[in-house]
Design an enzyme around this catalytic site. Structure first.
Site, PDB file in Angstrom:
ATOM      1  N   GLU A  93       0.812  -1.220   0.000  1.00 43.35           N
ATOM      2  CA  GLU A  93       0.000   0.000   0.000  1.00 43.35           C
ATOM      3  C   GLU A  93       0.843   1.267   0.000  1.00 43.35           C
ATOM      4  O   GLU A  93       0.349   2.355   0.301  1.00 43.35           O
ATOM      5  CB  GLU A  93      -0.941   0.006   1.206  1.00 43.35           C
ATOM      6  CG  GLU A  93      -1.888  -1.168   1.294  1.00 43.35           C
ATOM      7  CD  GLU A  93      -2.950  -1.185   0.204  1.00 43.35           C
ATOM      8  OE1 GLU A  93      -2.846  -0.411  -0.772  1.00 43.35           O
ATOM      9  OE2 GLU A  93      -3.887  -1.984   0.340  1.00 43.35           O
ATOM     10  N   HIS A 152      -2.920   2.784   8.369  1.00 34.15           N
ATOM     11  CA  HIS A 152      -3.951   2.024   7.654  1.00 34.15           C
ATOM     12  C   HIS A 152      -4.161   0.714   8.394  1.00 34.15           C
ATOM     13  O   HIS A 152      -3.203  -0.004   8.684  1.00 34.15           O
ATOM     14  CB  HIS A 152      -3.501   1.749   6.225  1.00 34.15           C
ATOM     15  CG  HIS A 152      -4.323   0.706   5.516  1.00 34.15           C
ATOM     16  ND1 HIS A 152      -5.691   0.805   5.379  1.00 34.15           N
ATOM     17  CD2 HIS A 152      -3.963  -0.466   4.925  1.00 34.15           C
ATOM     18  CE1 HIS A 152      -6.139  -0.255   4.721  1.00 34.15           C
ATOM     19  NE2 HIS A 152      -5.114  -1.047   4.445  1.00 34.15           N
ATOM     20  N   HIS A 171      -7.162  -2.737   9.177  1.00 33.95           N
ATOM     21  CA  HIS A 171      -8.400  -3.442   8.864  1.00 33.95           C
ATOM     22  C   HIS A 171      -9.167  -3.641  10.177  1.00 33.95           C
ATOM     23  O   HIS A 171      -9.578  -4.750  10.503  1.00 33.95           O
ATOM     24  CB  HIS A 171      -8.107  -4.784   8.207  1.00 33.95           C
ATOM     25  CG  HIS A 171      -7.441  -4.680   6.868  1.00 33.95           C
ATOM     26  ND1 HIS A 171      -7.106  -5.783   6.112  1.00 33.95           N
ATOM     27  CD2 HIS A 171      -7.055  -3.614   6.132  1.00 33.95           C
ATOM     28  CE1 HIS A 171      -6.537  -5.401   4.983  1.00 33.95           C
ATOM     29  NE2 HIS A 171      -6.486  -4.078   4.978  1.00 33.95           N
ATOM     30  N   TYR A 221     -20.449  13.628  18.318  1.00 32.63           N
ATOM     31  CA  TYR A 221     -19.751  14.884  18.047  1.00 32.63           C
ATOM     32  C   TYR A 221     -18.265  14.691  17.732  1.00 32.63           C
ATOM     33  O   TYR A 221     -17.621  15.556  17.131  1.00 32.63           O
ATOM     34  CB  TYR A 221     -19.925  15.873  19.197  1.00 32.63           C
ATOM     35  CG  TYR A 221     -19.267  15.501  20.511  1.00 32.63           C
ATOM     36  CD1 TYR A 221     -17.900  15.685  20.704  1.00 32.63           C
ATOM     37  CD2 TYR A 221     -20.021  15.023  21.576  1.00 32.63           C
ATOM     38  CE1 TYR A 221     -17.298  15.374  21.905  1.00 32.63           C
ATOM     39  CE2 TYR A 221     -19.430  14.713  22.776  1.00 32.63           C
ATOM     40  CZ  TYR A 221     -18.068  14.877  22.943  1.00 32.63           C
ATOM     41  OH  TYR A 221     -17.480  14.565  24.136  1.00 32.63           O
ATOM     42  N   HIS A 246     -12.501  -2.744   2.411  1.00 31.33           N
ATOM     43  CA  HIS A 246     -11.070  -2.828   2.689  1.00 31.33           C
ATOM     44  C   HIS A 246     -10.746  -2.497   4.146  1.00 31.33           C
ATOM     45  O   HIS A 246     -10.393  -3.384   4.908  1.00 31.33           O
ATOM     46  CB  HIS A 246     -10.339  -1.878   1.724  1.00 31.33           C
ATOM     47  CG  HIS A 246      -8.856  -2.001   1.712  1.00 31.33           C
ATOM     48  ND1 HIS A 246      -8.082  -1.678   0.617  1.00 31.33           N
ATOM     49  CD2 HIS A 246      -7.970  -2.382   2.667  1.00 31.33           C
ATOM     50  CE1 HIS A 246      -6.804  -1.887   0.886  1.00 31.33           C
ATOM     51  NE2 HIS A 246      -6.712  -2.305   2.134  1.00 31.33           N
ATOM     52  N   TYR A 296      -9.815  23.850  23.755  1.00 24.98           N
ATOM     53  CA  TYR A 296      -9.105  23.078  24.777  1.00 24.98           C
ATOM     54  C   TYR A 296      -8.050  22.157  24.194  1.00 24.98           C
ATOM     55  O   TYR A 296      -7.619  21.190  24.801  1.00 24.98           O
ATOM     56  CB  TYR A 296     -10.067  22.311  25.690  1.00 24.98           C
ATOM     57  CG  TYR A 296     -11.001  21.308  25.066  1.00 24.98           C
ATOM     58  CD1 TYR A 296     -12.363  21.559  25.003  1.00 24.98           C
ATOM     59  CD2 TYR A 296     -10.542  20.066  24.601  1.00 24.98           C
ATOM     60  CE1 TYR A 296     -13.231  20.635  24.469  1.00 24.98           C
ATOM     61  CE2 TYR A 296     -11.414  19.142  24.070  1.00 24.98           C
ATOM     62  CZ  TYR A 296     -12.758  19.419  24.001  1.00 24.98           C
ATOM     63  OH  TYR A 296     -13.613  18.493  23.470  1.00 24.98           O
TER      64      TYR A 296
END
Length: 230
Positions: A78, A97, A99, A118, A160, A213
């Site tokens: 990748e 990255h 899975h 949020y 993926h 903050y």
């Protein structure tokens, strides 16, 4: 190899070991990269993290010969989206990255994550997009990831997994933990009828509160214990 580069290579390995131990990833399916000067350091392909040594981390030029690499082992399959994100986004210092189970479940269903909580504001917008599908390791996947990351620091990859990008390894890992937590919350909310999604204005208000903050500068400890409370 200079001391600072060796320290960064060791930190990459430590994050790989932690994300597998925590359940954020499995086997060698995930990969981590970090910017170091004009080069990108990235985990090698198909190498168990427990056997990884700092010298095994592949080094790739950020500019110049696209795809060139130095090291005893070839870079992760990748490498392309890692490199293309770092080239396109100068503020990005590290990419993770994985899975991870819940992010991957949503990616398999091709469901973006809406503002169900949020904390979506930590990812730069009002949702976390799911990219189009493309075969792993391809230029097509890299382009799809870049599109999904526009204005964001995280995305799901269709069928993926997930990608997060941060200013450094600590913040990137913090974001990865937060993203998997958000995915789990959304997944569970879908089981009981679906979430009540926050408005764009409510997410924007949260983003402003984060700035006051210091959430945007908050590092991760790599322990999974850094979730910000409201």
């Amino acid at each position: 190899m200079k001391k600072d580069e060796r320290a960064l290579r060791k930190a990459i390995i430590e994050k790989c070991l932690w994300m597998n131990a925590s359940g954020l990833n499995q086997g060698t399916s995930g990969n981590i990269s970090a910017r170091h000067g004009g080069r990108m350091l990235i985990t090698p392909s198909a190498t168990p993290y427990e056997a990884m040594e700092p010298e095994m981390i592949a080094s790739m030029p950020i500019e110049g010969d696209h795809g060139a690499w130095d090291g005893p082992l070839k870079p992760s399959t990748e490498w392309r989206f890692h490199l293309d994100i770092i080239r396109a986004r100068p503020e990005v210092g590290a990419i993770i990255h994985t899975h991870s189970p819940y992010c991957t479940a949503l990616a398999v269903a091709r469901k973006p994550i809406p503002a169900a909580h949020y904390m979506v504001a930590a990812f730069g917008g009002t949702d976390v997009r799911c990219s189009d599908y493309a075969t792993f390791g391809t230029e097509e996947l890299s382009r799809a990831a870049l599109r999904a990351l526009e204005g964001r620091n995280a995305c799901l990859l269709a069928n993926h997994g997930m990608i997060v990008a941060g200013p450094g390894l600590e913040k990137a890992m913090w974001l990865a933990v937060e993203l998997e937590t958000l995915a789990r919350q959304y997944f569970n909310a879908l089981l009981i009828g679906g979430p009540v999604v926050l408005s764009d204005a409510e997410v924007a208000e949260t983003a402003k509160s984060f700035a006051s903050y210091g959430l945007r500068d908050q590092p991760a400890s790599g322990t999974g214990k850094t979730r910000t409370k409201g």
